[in-house]
Write an enzyme that holds these catalytic residues in place. Sequence first.
Site, PDB file in Angstrom:
ATOM      1  N   GLU A 188      -0.223  -1.182   4.353  1.00  0.00           N
ATOM      2  CA  GLU A 188      -0.905  -1.036   3.056  1.00  0.00           C
ATOM      3  C   GLU A 188      -1.991  -2.091   3.028  1.00  0.00           C
ATOM      4  O   GLU A 188      -1.749  -3.247   2.675  1.00  0.00           O
ATOM      5  CB  GLU A 188       0.087  -1.289   1.907  1.00  0.00           C
TER       6      GLU A 188
ATOM      7  N   CYS B 187      -5.869  -4.417  -4.709  1.00  0.00           N
ATOM      8  CA  CYS B 187      -6.333  -3.616  -3.576  1.00  0.00           C
ATOM      9  C   CYS B 187      -7.106  -2.415  -4.084  1.00  0.00           C
ATOM     10  O   CYS B 187      -7.990  -1.900  -3.395  1.00  0.00           O
ATOM     11  CB  CYS B 187      -5.159  -3.176  -2.717  1.00  0.00           C
TER      12      CYS B 187
END
Length: 514
Positions: free
Chosen positions: A262, A296
């Site tokens: 991720e 993110c």
Amino acid sequence: MTEDLFRRLGLAEVNSGVCAASWIEDPGGRELASINPATGEPLGRVVMVTAKSYDRIVDRAIETFATWRTVPPPVRGELVRRIGLALREHKADLGLLITLETGKIRSEGEGEVQEMIDMCDFSVGLSRQLHGLTIASERPRHRMIEQWHPLGPIGIITAFNFPAAVWAWNAMIAAVCGDTLIWKPSPLAPLTAIAIQRIASRVAAEEGYPGVFNLCVGDAEETGERMARDDRLPLISATGSCRMGRRVAEMVGKRLGRTLLELGGNNAIIITSSADIEMAVRGTVFAAVGTAGQRCTTARRLIVHESLHDVFLERLIGAYGSLSIGDPWKNGVLVGPLIHEAALNQMLAALEAARAQGGVVVFGGRRLDRPGFFVEPAIVTARPGMPIVAQETFAPILYVMKYVQLDEAIAIQNSVEQGLSSAVFTRDLREAERFLSPEGSDCGIANVNIGTSGAEIGGAFGGEKATGGGREAGSDAWKIYMRRQTCTINYGSEIPLAQSVKFDVVPRQPPIGG
Ligand code: NAD
């Protein structure tokens, strides 16, 4: 403020950062200071793991796995349900600790704990739904099934900006799947990890399974890379920068292990000519400035139809001008500090590069004259080809660009190496559907009339391309934490072969009397 909080969460001035079922009081490693980014002052210290104490953790995780994998999944779910109850009790305290350690505002700190609680609830339900398949066999009186088994002790490496929720995305699902865990949190948020580990390991011990959850606070190169190379850990789930992901993928790939990556994002919002401007401004500001641009999924690029560009920019600058920046634990503050001095310097350097490449900083970008690492969020008018626009600078910089045709906007949005999150604001059904079609966004997340950040846990979370391709949290993300087994069962009295292959063996009769 911190003294009472630390007492309630079981934290001390110097903490052990290593727990292998029970806490290793003197894990033997170097000391690490946890810094409050709003003041620049230390909050506490943590003793890190060594190679020897790391091995104790792995031994314990392997030993526990041998029994944990045989526990019925709904019983494993009961342990997770109790962790959810304990997190509810400590929600305000844990939220405040996250705020102190990472600088995110109070409601985002508590929101992160809520996300952990949601993950517990989701995983409890999942513990009764770990389902396989029955598949039609071509052979008479045969049955094929696909079933899922626990994978083993797994490694979880997490980033500083979601120091709690990302652990829960992985740990709660992996626990109901029958795995044991070794968590290496970010060295920038070790106290949050210790407070969570205290809760999880206490509940696990009370349920009779100490050793399901294990913690090793350590640095990137020594501990993180040790985990990536460790072939006793069949899966490494790693959240962080693309740079880290490339390194981890290389090391885990070399030993043919499994990764769940991720990684970074360079997320864009497209504002079409039919957009509801009010909604689009509000959605953009939260996506670009929330968590001080340190998600993110933060919106880093805004691609606006030329007909709306000037008016939209004006509205955006007005909204940015009303943002309150300050101590993240205070009511009404919407923007806290960046995580450290280096992050602040990276932001200032990116703004310099943007100017040099032809961009214009039309709002913000100045460091605040106060202790801690505070900066005004910045808006930069830019062109798609500028090299700095293609980079993820982990700070609140929003590059604003113009487009004419929707396909051009989609091409700009897809032109970066990352593929995490994307959004379009439109009231036109054709535009929305084109954006969601195979010719549209190439990201793992594609939203309509919502910004790029703030995902719910029910969906699978993650991104394509340099974001790593992993999926965590909801949907069928659980499958990566288990091993798949295909089984064929013959309940007849013949041995037919697949694809009609003939292989008739006539066994020799044993000699009579012999
Ligand atoms: P980082 O890459 O510096 O560190 C993340 C974690 O990886 C830390 O625990 C660190 O110690 C460890 N690490 C670093 N190098 C390593 C190596 N060579 N081997 C093993 N472990 C290593 O990232 P950060 O600054 O903590 O977090 C910000 C980054 O994380 C941003 O790029 C952001 O986009 C990304 N992020 C992605 C997601 C997602 O779900 N896609 C979520 C949060 C953050």
